[in-house]
Structures are given as C-alpha cells and as structure tokens.
Design an enzyme around this catalytic site. Sequence first.
Site, PDB file in Angstrom:
ATOM      1  CG  HIS A 642      -0.466   0.319   2.468  1.00 20.72           C
ATOM      2  ND1 HIS A 642      -0.083  -0.625   3.410  1.00 20.72           N
ATOM      3  CD2 HIS A 642       0.001   1.262   3.042  1.00 20.72           C
ATOM      4  CE1 HIS A 642       0.397  -0.158   4.524  1.00 20.72           C
ATOM      5  NE2 HIS A 642       0.508   1.191   4.408  1.00 20.72           N
ATOM      6  CG  ASP A 690      -0.140  -4.076   2.707  1.00 23.02           C
ATOM      7  OD1 ASP A 690       0.484  -3.383   1.417  1.00 23.02           O
ATOM      8  OD2 ASP A 690      -0.376  -3.381   3.625  1.00 23.02           O
ATOM      9  N   GLY A 784       3.144   5.903   9.389  1.00 27.45           N
ATOM     10  CA  GLY A 784       4.597   6.442   8.903  1.00 27.45           C
ATOM     11  C   GLY A 784       5.323   5.050   9.242  1.00 27.45           C
ATOM     12  CB  SER A 786       2.727   1.569   6.251  1.00 29.60           C
ATOM     13  OG  SER A 786       1.688   2.124   7.004  1.00 29.60           O
ATOM     14  N   GLY A 787       4.852  -0.531   6.350  1.00 29.59           N
ATOM     15  CA  GLY A 787       6.300  -1.369   5.580  1.00 29.59           C
ATOM     16  C   GLY A 787       7.473  -1.656   6.300  1.00 29.59           C
TER      17      GLY A 787
END
Length: 838
Positions: A642, A690, A784, A786-787
């Site tokens: 995403h 994701d 922030g 994410s990932g």
Amino acid sequence: METAREESARGSDDDAAQEDTTSVADVSVEVATVDATLNKLCRRYNGRRRRAKKIKKKNPILDLQNLAILITVVVFVIVVIMWSLLWVFIFRRESNSGVYFAGMFRVANVEFIPEYRHADSSEFVSMANRIQHVITSVYRTSSVSRLYKQTVISDLSNNNQGGVLVHFWMIFVVPHLKTPSVCEDCVSAILKDSVHMSLQNRSSVGFLQGLPVDIDSILVNVALRSDYSSTAVGSQCVDKLYAGVPDVSIPLNVFSSWGGLSCYIKLTSAPGSVIRLTVKSFRIDPSDCVYDALTVYDSLLPMRGMILYRVCESVSAPISLVSTSNVMLLSFRLTQGNKIFRGHFQALMEEQCMNTIALPAGPGDAGVITSPFFPSLLPRQCSCTWMFQMPSGALGVALRFQNYMLKLKDLQNCEHGWWKINEIIYCGNYIDYSTVFRIPAQNPEVVFRCSSRSADQSFNATYSSYNTSQPCPEGHFLCSTGLCVEKFRRCDGLDDCQDESDEMFCSKPPKICGGLSPLHPLYICNGETDCSSGKDEINCTQETSCSGVSYQCGNGACILKKNAKCDGLHDCYDRSDEKDCACGNPTASKRVSDSAATQQRIVGGINAMEGEWPWQVSMHFSGQMYCGASVLSDEWLLSAAHCFSKERLADPRMWMAHLGMLNQGSAKHVAEIRRFVVHEYYNARNFDYDIALVQLKKAWPSSLEKYIQPICLPAPSQTFTEGHRCWVTGWGYRSEQDKILPTVLQKAEVSIISQSECKRSYGAVSPRMLCAGVPSGEQDACRGDSGGPLSCQAHSGGRWFLTGVVSWGSGCGRPNFPGVYTRVAKFVDWIQRHIQNL
C-alpha cells in the site's frame, strides 16, 4: 543643486554683456545727435536687461520640464525593454505552452473503405479534412475558442460496430495560469455536449455539425507532446501492420537498433475480428516502466484510458493478450543496450461465448469452463454465459476455481470480473489457492463480464454436480472456501481449508505428555519445552511427511522441527538449514539510559540504539519520510504494497531509501530506487497480500555492514506461539492525534496474538495476516511505520527474523485492537522467486 543653479545664472550674465558690446559698436555708424544716441542706447540696453531677467526667471522651469521629459523618455525606454524581455522569456513561452489531447470516437452510418487505412490516399485526406473541420467548428465556438489551435486526424479504422473509428489529436496553446480551463473532462464534455443535443429515440448516435457520432464512443485523454511528435505522420519510428486473414500469425521482432527511442507499431485487422498479441520473449532492464517498457493500447493512439497491458521486466514465458476490437498499438520505450522483443500477432474472429452444459448425475468432475480466449489474458471487455442443466432437482453445480474466488458484491465496483448467478451479483478476486463455489439450483444461468481496467489474468473452473442437502461427503468438514476436508483435520494446526476456517475458534489443545495418546502437532518441535520430560523436543530432525508445519530441507526432505532455519544447529542432512544465514545478527552499540529512552514515546515506544536494528529502512517520497522497509540483501528491501500502489506513489524516481539510520537525516547510505514489485494479488480494499519488494539502483557498500545488515527471512513453516515477544520499529507517529514525527528510531515490544483472537477484533483477517500488540493497546505501530519490520527471535540470543510487515489496524494504540501485519512466512516462495529470477 544650489551650486548648479548659481553656475547657470552666471552663464546668463556673460551672454548679456556680450550682446551689449556688440550693440555699442553698431551705433557708431548711425547719424544722430549724441543725446538721441544715448537715449536710444539706454532704451536698448534696458530692454536687453529686462529680457535677460525674464530669461533668468524662466530657466529653472524650463530645466524642470526638460528633466521631466528626459525622465519620461528614460522610463519609456526601460518599460519597452522590460516588456520585450517579458514577452521573449515569459509571455511568449507561456503562449507557446501546448497542451495535447488524444481522442477517439466512432462515426456511424459511414462505410469504411480500404483506402482509409493509408494516410496519403485522397480518400483519407478528404474524410480527415471533413472531420477536422467539424471538430474545429465545435471548439472555435466553445468557451476555450481562444486557446484552441488545431486538430490532427491520425488514423481512420474500421470498427466491429460498423462505421469508421476516428483517432485524432487536439492541440491547445495555453498559458500555464489558464491550464485548468482545458482540463481533460472539460475538453471531453464540449465534444459530448455537442452530440448530446441531437440525440433522439434513446439512440447513442447524435450529430456533430452534421456528422453522425456515437456519444458512447467518445474518449479524450491528456497526452504528452512527445507522444504526439513520435506518432505524427512521417515519423521514422511508426510502423503499420494489417492482419486480413484470421488465424494467420504475423511475426513481430524489435531489436536494439531501436534503442533510445519511443517507437510504435499500429496493428489492425479485418472487421468482426479482434487481435491477439503473443509476446514470446522480451529482454529489457526492469525499471517499473520508467525507462524500458512495452505498453499495449486498445486503440491506435497512446491513450491512458485505453492501456491494455504493460510489460516492465523481461519476459521468458510467452504471454498473450487480446484486444476488444480490431485495433491495437504497441509502444516501445527502449534505452540503449541489447534489447530484444520477439512475438507475433493474429486476427481472431470474435467468440460467441455462450454454452449450454448438461451435467451427469454421478460424482466427479464433469468438465471445465474457461475465461474468454483462454489461456490469453482477459480483455478489457468480454462476456460469457453458461447455462447448466442438472438431471435432478436435488443436485446443484459446484465450480472449483484454481486461483479465483467469488464474493457477494458490495457497494464497490467489481475490479476483477462481474458475475450474475441466478439474479445475484458477485465479484471475482484473484488469490493463490483453490476455492469451490456451489450453486444450489437445478438449472442455473451463470453470466460473466470482464470488468478490469486493463487485461487481467485468465481463469478456469472444473464443474461437477453435488447433493444440495449434503455438500460434503460423510465425515468431512465444509470450509469457508467451499473445500471439503476430513473432520479429523479440524484444529490440527494445519491450514487445510487454505483460509484457516478449519483452525478458527479452536480451544487450545491439551498437553498430553504421558500415556499412549500422541502429543498435539502444535507442541512438537516448536522450539519450546512444553512437557517437563522434554519429549516434545526430542527427535526433531526425524524426517516426516511434508506439510505446512514441517521444515523442508534443500534436498526436499522434511523434518519435524518447525523453526530449524538459521538456529545454529545442522538439522537437515544436507545442512541446507544453515545456509544463507549472514543475517539478523545486529551489533548494537552503547545502550541509552532508561531516563533518556522514555522521553520520546511512540505508542509505547522507546528510542532505539545505534546499530540495534540495522535492517530498518526509512523510505522517503519527494524528500519526506513516508514508509518503512527492511533490508533483505545488498540490493533488495521488503515493504508494504500500500506504500506504492497508488499511481502518484508508483514512480520509483520520487523515492529514496535511507539505510543505516538512527536519527532522521543521519543515514549512512541513501539509495535511489530502481523499481517496485507489488504483489500481483494485492487488494487495496482489505490489505490482503500487502507486500512489495523494493530494488535499489546500487548495492550498499559492504564497509557499512556494522550499520546496515539484512534481516533473516523465515521458513514457510516458522511458527510462534501466542504471547511470543517481538519488536516493531519505525519513525511513525507517537499517537493517532500526533502531528510531529520523532527524529529518533522508535521500538516497541509487542506480543503475537492468536489468529482466533485477531479475528474476534477485526473479523476480516486473512491467513496472510497476523496480529501483534498488547491488550491495553499502549504499544503499537502507527502512521508512518507502514512497511517496517516486525522482528522476532525464535529463542533468546538467536537471530532475528522478519516475521511481519506493518500493514494496517484500527487507529493506533487502541485497546483490544492490535496492529495487523503481513505474515512474511506466507510469501517466502514469492520473495525468493522474484529475487532469484532478477
């Protein structure tokens, strides 16, 4: 100024004295009496003095006037010069800012003739001039008339709906400040409104200045000037090919001599046919279509809304795709190097995909239904209808899909296939496991429509009959996926249903360590001593049948030990479990004091130490921290899909990876991005799949290994029991309401939460997700992060494994709403396949 005025006055007196001297000399020649002469001289002298005084009084005024005139002239000259410069460098440039649009529409009730395929024929020129005149008339009388420049007819092609399909360019000369006045929707609306006024009898065909135009066929897209110049008549990099005979393959080969150019091949075929393009091989440098790419359009102009397919990396296995009509455009963007494309195209007659299928009463698969033009990719538009006939009212139809599933349509559009089954609408989605869809009706009608914006994956399904009163055989359990599994597999720790529905809401199995009953598979060789005797951790290197909870060695054999990878012990006979283990072993520097660590909290987080999480990466978009990632190797990172899935975020040139960083702005290495590999099944609605790979342009130097290290990838069998402690890291916000990002890398300890508990909190949690957090919610990831990584150790002091990728959650740090992470163990094969093949 006073000095200047005094000098001016003195100059005037000298001039007057010179005039007086001249007058006296002249008198000597006159014949008169002395008195008369004296009187005359006095009068003349006094008159001169009065005039001199008048002149002396007028000079200041005259000087001011002269100064004003001089200033005016100078100002005028400056204005003229400035205006000229503005015109040359700004206004003229503004006025020469061309805005380009590519468009198409169908002219109905006009017969297509073969001469229209040749732009230099008199027939083409005549028709093109007529259409050009009509479009020009429309825009010359519109609200953008002052900005409109010209229309250029690019191609005329036949159309499977009859008439002539017109492909055209429109050019507007627009100052930048007025660009919104010629927006894509505005330009399209002007054309459609002109046709709409003349629509009659519910027909889609109206008249555009007397030209019969199908309003539903009008499409206008903003385009690039480079596309216009590259496809213009006379371009040396445009080829046209025609397939007049169905099923005859016409070869297509492009070599590196085209390198450094944007070249186009326009394909057309006979009316009533479609075009199938087969890409046999394509050798390019993968770069997310930024540099090397093949883009296939469902038109004869490069229009964004007509993109059929894009190839951004090398192709080794053949790919075929089908147009929706009898035109196709291939756009090659190739940089210098050894770039090769091999393939062919052919005309196919349009399929009438409608079948009546009679099923036998007996068990077993009865046949197969496939997507249109299978195994080619699905076109943008297609339709199929299957009418099933059952021999008995007690029987229904079971459709077993290999990589596809049907769900009831909600308020969202269907992105991967629209289905109507007995008047109920379903949407299709691609997955990586099998499902069975059951239709409890004797003679159901199944209707399928393509609904993707571009070419989509093909599908097939085996069909069979089933007893509507007992879908599964005796002694079997019906999964949510429609599969039937033996009841004894329920709650055995294995995902037999492929959606964990057989493992949901199971009571925790008892630890029967004594007696003759075998210990539950969950407790056997999981790295924890569950029995006081330690029998559950004995003989863990014993070979067993391969399953989701056994470790598979390099030679294909499986052992009982679940977390055998990189644990420092040679468990596999071929020792493959300890290969590629230069990962997950940080050398953290001096620990900060507890008082300093608690000063900056991010949803329960504390400051990390230098080198403590050397695989942590900060991904910056347009110079701003946007997401996190984890180092897998010197060239590859792992993050969340995403972060890069939206169009504006998909350009790798806008991203930078900051590696080996504790404080924002102090990265040991900053790397440009070559490309992203977003999982092909990523679902933006529920964040399933994701996950994304990030490839760096250049590997980070080995001299920085103290600060930059890869984290270990887990084995597919890796398992952590409920309550296992892990750490989530990142530079995300401290809370939902926070608006200031921390500068120091934050870490927070969280616990693995059972999948059943995770589903109780969120409901729709797929097997490719896991939950981690604390009941109070005080420790969690946030925006922030994410990932970024969820890092876990199989045992204290062991190597760190990338167990999860920060994905989503309900807010940040809310009680009973833990963070949801992508379960990396489910994607190890996908990761290795992409990294090893590239």
